[in-house]
Design a protein around this motif. Structure first.
Motif, short mmCIF file in Angstrom:
data_model
loop_
_atom_site.label_atom_id
_atom_site.label_comp_id
_atom_site.label_asym_id
_atom_site.label_seq_id
_atom_site.Cartn_x
_atom_site.Cartn_y
_atom_site.Cartn_z
N MET A 1 38.10 35.02 77.30
CA MET A 1 37.79 33.62 77.50
C MET A 1 36.39 33.43 78.08
N ARG A 2 35.98 34.37 78.97
CA ARG A 2 34.64 34.28 79.54
C ARG A 2 33.59 34.43 78.46
N ALA A 3 33.87 35.31 77.48
CA ALA A 3 32.92 35.50 76.39
C ALA A 3 32.73 34.23 75.61
N LEU A 4 33.82 33.50 75.35
CA LEU A 4 33.72 32.24 74.62
C LEU A 4 32.86 31.24 75.36
N ARG A 5 33.04 31.16 76.67
CA ARG A 5 32.25 30.24 77.49
C ARG A 5 30.77 30.59 77.39
N LEU A 6 30.42 31.87 77.46
CA LEU A 6 29.03 32.29 77.41
C LEU A 6 28.44 32.07 76.02
N LEU A 7 29.25 32.21 74.99
CA LEU A 7 28.76 31.98 73.64
C LEU A 7 28.38 30.53 73.43
N PHE A 8 29.12 29.63 74.01
CA PHE A 8 28.89 28.20 73.78
C PHE A 8 27.63 27.71 74.46
N PHE A 31 41.82 24.48 78.17
CA PHE A 31 42.40 25.15 77.02
C PHE A 31 43.61 24.39 76.49
N ASN A 32 43.73 24.35 75.19
CA ASN A 32 44.82 23.63 74.54
C ASN A 32 45.42 24.53 73.47
N TRP A 33 46.62 25.02 73.72
CA TRP A 33 47.26 25.95 72.78
C TRP A 33 48.24 25.22 71.86
N MET A 34 48.27 23.91 71.89
CA MET A 34 49.21 23.17 71.07
C MET A 34 48.89 23.34 69.58
N GLY A 40 49.70 31.37 69.25
CA GLY A 40 49.26 31.65 70.62
C GLY A 40 48.38 32.86 70.79
N ASN A 41 48.04 33.59 69.71
CA ASN A 41 47.13 34.72 69.93
C ASN A 41 45.70 34.23 70.01
N PHE A 42 44.77 35.13 70.20
CA PHE A 42 43.41 34.73 70.55
C PHE A 42 42.49 34.59 69.34
N ARG A 43 43.01 34.67 68.11
CA ARG A 43 42.11 34.49 66.96
C ARG A 43 41.69 33.04 66.82
N VAL A 44 42.59 32.11 67.11
CA VAL A 44 42.27 30.69 67.09
C VAL A 44 42.32 30.18 68.53
N VAL A 45 41.21 29.63 68.99
CA VAL A 45 41.12 29.14 70.36
C VAL A 45 40.67 27.69 70.33
N ARG A 46 41.33 26.84 71.09
CA ARG A 46 40.94 25.44 71.20
C ARG A 46 40.63 25.12 72.65
N VAL A 47 39.48 24.49 72.88
CA VAL A 47 39.10 24.09 74.23
C VAL A 47 38.56 22.67 74.18
N GLN A 48 38.47 22.04 75.33
CA GLN A 48 37.74 20.79 75.51
C GLN A 48 36.59 21.08 76.45
N GLU A 49 35.38 20.73 76.02
CA GLU A 49 34.18 21.08 76.78
C GLU A 49 33.16 19.96 76.68
N GLU A 83 34.95 11.53 77.77
CA GLU A 83 35.95 12.49 77.29
C GLU A 83 35.23 13.71 76.71
N PRO A 84 35.59 14.92 77.12
CA PRO A 84 34.91 16.11 76.59
C PRO A 84 35.16 16.29 75.10
N ALA A 85 34.25 16.99 74.44
CA ALA A 85 34.41 17.28 73.03
C ALA A 85 35.52 18.31 72.83
N ALA A 86 36.20 18.22 71.70
CA ALA A 86 37.20 19.22 71.32
C ALA A 86 36.52 20.27 70.46
N ILE A 87 36.72 21.53 70.81
CA ILE A 87 36.09 22.64 70.11
C ILE A 87 37.16 23.62 69.66
N GLN A 88 37.14 23.96 68.39
CA GLN A 88 38.06 24.96 67.87
C GLN A 88 37.27 26.16 67.38
#
Length: 210
Positions: A1-8, A31-34, A40-49, A83-88
């Motif tokens: 998850m830290r890597a994703l944050r640094l990539l963005f 994080f939104n896993w809905m 629920g695995n880490f290939r698809v990740v959804r966040v609000q940022e 409202e933060p942007a939704a990022i997939q």
């Protein structure tokens, strides 16, 4: 998850060359896993940022900014956080060579502050004349976020069979400084051909207010 944050973070910094936030945003991504198709695995990740991007139309000198957080100039900035942007992110990790991994990202912002300036005229909004402000929606995508990293780290492009491309489309209802209602449409697209010299193949940046 830290890597994703640094990539963005680098993508936002590249886009925000002359506008900076009033203060760092302390909240991390939400994080939104809905409805995760990968169960629920880490290939698809959804966040609000929180998100910001800017571009200039070379045909008319209009520069547009889109942001969900306050900028350094309060006179042409939202008053607070939106409202933060939704990022997939869809990740395809290469276990043999991490830098050859692929990461596709999609951006959705349904309530984003928009400001349009005229770089041909001096003014009080970051040194340029403010034309209009308002709110709208933004959609964006990056077909391979990882493709930039070997170039940043080693100065060499990735050995890939496809061009790297990222960009945004946005629209909104703005208000001119004299109170006139205006409509805004904008598009930015950057295509990088890793086999080209120079590597940039195409840059499109449009700002239309009427």
């Amino acid at each position: 998850m830290r890597a994703l944050r640094l990539l963005f973070i680098p993508l936002v910094l590249v886009a925000c060359t002359d506008q900076t936030p009033v203060a760092p945003i302390e909240d991390g991504p939400v994080f939104n896993w809905m409805n995760n198709p990968d169960n629920g695995n880490f290939r698809v990740v959804r966040v609000q940022e929180h998100f910001a991007t800017f571009w200039t139309d070379p045909s008319n000198g209009l520069r547009v900014g889109h942001t969900t957080f306050p900028l350094a100039d309060p006179d042409c900035s939202p008053m607070g956080l939106l409202e933060p942007a939704a990022i997939q992110s869809i990740q395809d990790i290469n276990e043999d060579d991490f830098l050859l991994s692929r990461l596709n990202e999609l951006y959705h912002a349904d309530d984003i502050f928009i400001l349009v300036r005229d770089l041909n005229q001096p003014g009080d909004c970051f040194g340029a004349k403010l034309i209009a402000t308002g709110y709208g929606k933004l959609r964006g995508n990056d077909n391979d976020l990882f493709a930039w990293y070997p170039f940043f780290v080693t100065g060499e492009e990735n050995d890939r069979n496809n061009a790297n491309s990222f960009g945004y489309r946005a629209q909104g209802k703005l208000t001119a400084m004299d109170g006139t209602p205006m409509r805004y449409n904008g598009v930015f697209r950057f295509v990088w051909d890793p086999d080209g010299i120079p590597p940039v193949e195409e840059v499109v940046a449009k700002v239309n207010v009427h």
